[in-house]
Design a protein around this motif. Structure first.
Motif, PDB file in Angstrom:
ATOM      1  N   MET A 181     -67.782  37.142  -8.511  1.00 38.57           N
ATOM      2  CA  MET A 181     -66.834  36.811  -9.589  1.00 38.57           C
ATOM      3  C   MET A 181     -65.875  35.710  -9.124  1.00 38.57           C
ATOM      4  SD  MET A 181     -63.974  39.261 -11.401  1.00 38.57           S
ATOM      5  CE  MET A 181     -65.160  40.439 -11.974  1.00 38.57           C
ATOM      6  N   SER A 182     -65.636  34.753  -9.931  1.00 36.97           N
ATOM      7  CA  SER A 182     -64.698  33.686  -9.620  1.00 36.97           C
ATOM      8  C   SER A 182     -63.258  34.187  -9.800  1.00 36.97           C
ATOM      9  CB  SER A 182     -64.945  32.495 -10.552  1.00 36.97           C
ATOM     10  OG  SER A 182     -63.853  31.614 -10.532  1.00 36.97           O
ATOM     11  N   ILE A 183     -62.360  33.683  -8.961  1.00 39.91           N
ATOM     12  CA  ILE A 183     -60.955  34.067  -9.141  1.00 39.91           C
ATOM     13  C   ILE A 183     -60.376  33.445 -10.403  1.00 39.91           C
ATOM     14  CG2 ILE A 183     -60.619  34.345  -6.656  1.00 39.91           C
ATOM     15  CD1 ILE A 183     -58.993  31.718  -6.699  1.00 39.91           C
ATOM     16  N   GLN A 184     -61.101  32.501 -10.979  1.00 39.60           N
ATOM     17  CA  GLN A 184     -60.626  31.884 -12.221  1.00 39.60           C
ATOM     18  C   GLN A 184     -61.126  32.608 -13.465  1.00 39.60           C
ATOM     19  OE1 GLN A 184     -61.788  27.763 -11.731  1.00 39.60           O
ATOM     20  NE2 GLN A 184     -60.033  27.331 -10.411  1.00 39.60           N
ATOM     21  N   ASP A 185     -62.036  33.562 -13.272  1.00 38.00           N
ATOM     22  CA  ASP A 185     -62.493  34.353 -14.420  1.00 38.00           C
ATOM     23  C   ASP A 185     -61.329  35.148 -15.001  1.00 38.00           C
ATOM     24  OD1 ASP A 185     -64.982  33.412 -13.995  1.00 38.00           O
ATOM     25  OD2 ASP A 185     -65.830  35.304 -13.224  1.00 38.00           O
ATOM     26  N   GLN A 186     -61.327  35.276 -16.310  1.00 40.61           N
ATOM     27  CA  GLN A 186     -60.225  36.004 -16.945  1.00 40.61           C
ATOM     28  C   GLN A 186     -60.169  37.455 -16.482  1.00 40.61           C
ATOM     29  OE1 GLN A 186     -57.939  34.340 -18.858  1.00 40.61           O
ATOM     30  NE2 GLN A 186     -56.809  36.237 -18.447  1.00 40.61           N
ATOM     31  N   GLU A 187     -61.352  38.064 -16.265  1.00 41.08           N
ATOM     32  CA  GLU A 187     -61.373  39.457 -15.819  1.00 41.08           C
ATOM     33  C   GLU A 187     -60.680  39.595 -14.455  1.00 41.08           C
ATOM     34  OE1 GLU A 187     -65.247  41.153 -15.599  1.00 41.08           O
ATOM     35  OE2 GLU A 187     -64.545  42.990 -14.623  1.00 41.08           O
ATOM     36  N   PHE A 188     -60.973  38.664 -13.558  1.00 40.26           N
ATOM     37  CA  PHE A 188     -60.311  38.712 -12.247  1.00 40.26           C
ATOM     38  C   PHE A 188     -58.805  38.530 -12.396  1.00 40.26           C
ATOM     39  CE2 PHE A 188     -58.390  36.937  -8.505  1.00 40.26           C
ATOM     40  CZ  PHE A 188     -58.884  37.745  -7.495  1.00 40.26           C
ATOM     41  N   ARG A 189     -58.417  37.549 -13.183  1.00 37.04           N
ATOM     42  CA  ARG A 189     -56.977  37.287 -13.354  1.00 37.04           C
ATOM     43  C   ARG A 189     -56.272  38.518 -13.914  1.00 37.04           C
ATOM     44  NH1 ARG A 189     -56.264  31.354 -16.148  1.00 37.04           N
ATOM     45  NH2 ARG A 189     -58.360  30.598 -15.773  1.00 37.04           N
ATOM     46  N   ASP A 190     -56.909  39.157 -14.891  1.00 31.64           N
ATOM     47  CA  ASP A 190     -56.285  40.351 -15.487  1.00 31.64           C
ATOM     48  C   ASP A 190     -56.100  41.447 -14.439  1.00 31.64           C
ATOM     49  OD1 ASP A 190     -56.207  39.065 -17.890  1.00 31.64           O
ATOM     50  OD2 ASP A 190     -58.006  40.048 -18.704  1.00 31.64           O
ATOM     51  N   ARG A 191     -57.149  41.675 -13.632  1.00 32.88           N
ATOM     52  CA  ARG A 191     -57.062  42.724 -12.595  1.00 32.88           C
ATOM     53  C   ARG A 191     -55.966  42.399 -11.582  1.00 32.88           C
ATOM     54  NH1 ARG A 191     -63.112  44.110 -10.436  1.00 32.88           N
ATOM     55  NH2 ARG A 191     -64.169  44.385 -12.428  1.00 32.88           N
ATOM     56  N   PHE A 192     -55.914  41.142 -11.189  1.00 35.66           N
ATOM     57  CA  PHE A 192     -54.918  40.715 -10.198  1.00 35.66           C
ATOM     58  C   PHE A 192     -53.508  40.908 -10.753  1.00 35.66           C
ATOM     59  CE2 PHE A 192     -52.742  36.685  -8.518  1.00 35.66           C
ATOM     60  CZ  PHE A 192     -52.192  37.343  -7.429  1.00 35.66           C
TER      61      PHE A 192
END
Lengths: 278, 159
Positions: free
Chosen positions: B1-12
């Motif tokens: 998963m890319s750190i720029q994916d919205q899912e990653f951003r939301d989790r972070f």
């Protein structure tokens, strides 16, 4: 004085008001704390050493907690600290040769004393210290004043906390306690690390005249084992290395019982002193 | 998963929002932090203790400070192999030999996680940045991008 009771005292060293914790009767042992900290790091070890027949003296280095700085300036070299500890030991130990225990910068002070005054000590125990400090951190002189580095204080606090062994790091109350032991002024702690970064007694360890027990906590990231072994090799036959499992940068805080036994066994085995009355 | 994916951003951002120590330390900060990995970056706007926006690029007005390192460094933070303080501290501690340390110039080897930019602001945000880094590394590990594991253990101990 009860063997387990710690009493705080002051003594003049070179005319400088110096605080120390004192505990027990018997073979003198001088304890030196880590960077930016004070004698409280030894509050658990001192009574345990007293039970084994030692007379403990744990000082606050100049500029730390209750000891004034010399001429109102922090010490910025390990040698300044070491010479001060030497004079402190000569002042409080009544002419008797003490065991010297130091941790971190106290461990580097121990190596300096081994290089320059080993004949005045019964044994020297550097913990988490080295003969050569340079590989650990860059020289931090440009961070000495609070206005020059807003990160210095939290950096030093967490440099301490995060180098605990994993079992102690998992105990929030012990982490908090160590954090509170590192609340000295920025100039004092920074001066300590300036000293560490410049510390180099590699050329002076060829004629150490007392036994040296070099201790490393296996979990500590600050002091690499290869540098510990290198420091021991410079001393030669008089040096012994012990690596403590599950211990980090603060053996006297993390496992005082184990350390008291280790030091006592070493002193008894390597010297003619029968310190233990246990 | 890319750190720029919205899912990653939301989790972070959820991980950061769940950390009261981050909120307390960042309470009076109004700025932005650029997070860098080996190949990617994520710009994070912080205001009054909360991460309120992310961008996959650096806006024209830049960032207050940056924390960046190779994926391996973030992985070591995430799995608990190395601590935050160790990773951000220069020095030749991990070179493995005295000769290698001497060759690297003593204590002047750069840190694995570099903090750059406005040093005064980064300094007063030191503890907040540590918590942000823990949240980021834990999210990376949880997302399966960089292994799994132990940053939260260190975070819990220091809280």
């Amino acid at each position: 004085m009860s063997a387990a009771e710690i009493v705080g005292r002051y003594v003049e060293v070179d005319g400088n008001r110096t605080f120390y914790d004192e505990c027990g009767e018997g073979t003198p042992v001088v304890c030196v704390h880590t960077a930016g900290a004070d004698s409280r790091e030894y509050q658990y070890l001192l009574p345990l050493l007293a039970e084994r027949g030692y007379h403990g003296y744990a000082l606050d280095l100049p500029g730390h907690s209750r000891s004034y700085p010399v001429d109102w300036e922090p010490h910025r070299t390990i040698n300044q600290h070491a010479e001060y500890v030497h004079r402190f030991a000569q002042t409080v130990c009544g002419g008797e040769k003490p065991v010297m225990i130091g941790c971190s910068i106290g461990g580097c002070i121990a190596f300096d004393l081994a290089a320059n005054h080993s004949e005045d000590f019964l044994a020297i125990v550097p913990m988490e210290g080295l003969a050569w400090g340079s590989p650990i951190l860059p020289f931090p002189g440009e961070l000495e004043r609070p206005a020059w580095s807003t990160a210095w204080k939290p950096f030093l606090e967490f440099a301490a906390v995060e180098s605990l062994g994993k079992p102690t790091l998992a105990d929030p109350l012990k982490v908090k306690e160590l954090w509170w032991q590192h609340q000295n002024c920025q100039q004092a702690g920074n001066g300590d690390i300036q000293g560490w970064a410049q510390h180099d007694v590699r050329e002076g360890l060829g004629d150490v005249r007392c036994p040296v027990l070099i201790i490393k906590g296996a979990d500590d990231f600050w002091v690499p084992l290869d540098q510990i072994e290198y420091s021991a090799e410079l001393i030669g036959a008089n040096a012994e290395v012990r690596v403590l499992a599950d211990i980090g940068h603060y053996p006297m805080f993390e496992d005082p019982e184990g350390l008291a036994a280790l030091v006592d066994d070493f002193v008894k085995a390597k010297t003619n002193t029968e310190a233990s009355n246990a | 998963m890319s750190i720029q994916d919205q899912e990653f951003r939301d989790r972070f951002l959820e991980a950061l929002a769940a950390d009261p120590e981050f909120e307390a330390e960042a309470r009076w900060f109004d700025g932005s932090i650029l997070i860098g990995t080996s190949d990617e970056q994520l710009w994070v706007k912080i205001y009054r203790g909360k991460a309120i926006d992310t961008l996959e690029f650096v806006p024209v007005f830049g960032y207050t400070f940056k924390i960046s390192g190779a994926d391996a460094a973030w992985e070591m933070l995430g799995n608990g192999e190395r601590t935050f303080t160790d990773l951000i501290s220069a020095g030749s501690r991990h070179l493995g030999s005295v000769e290698a340390a001497e060759a690297a110039g003593g204590g002047y080897r750069p840190p694995e996680l570099a903090i750059e930019g406005n040093g005064v602001e980064a300094g007063r945000m030191h503890i907040a940045t540590m918590h942000l880094a823990w949240a980021f590394a834990s999210t990376l590990a949880g997302a399966g991008a960089l292994g799994s594991g132990g940053a939260t253990a260190t975070s819990g101990a220091a809280a």
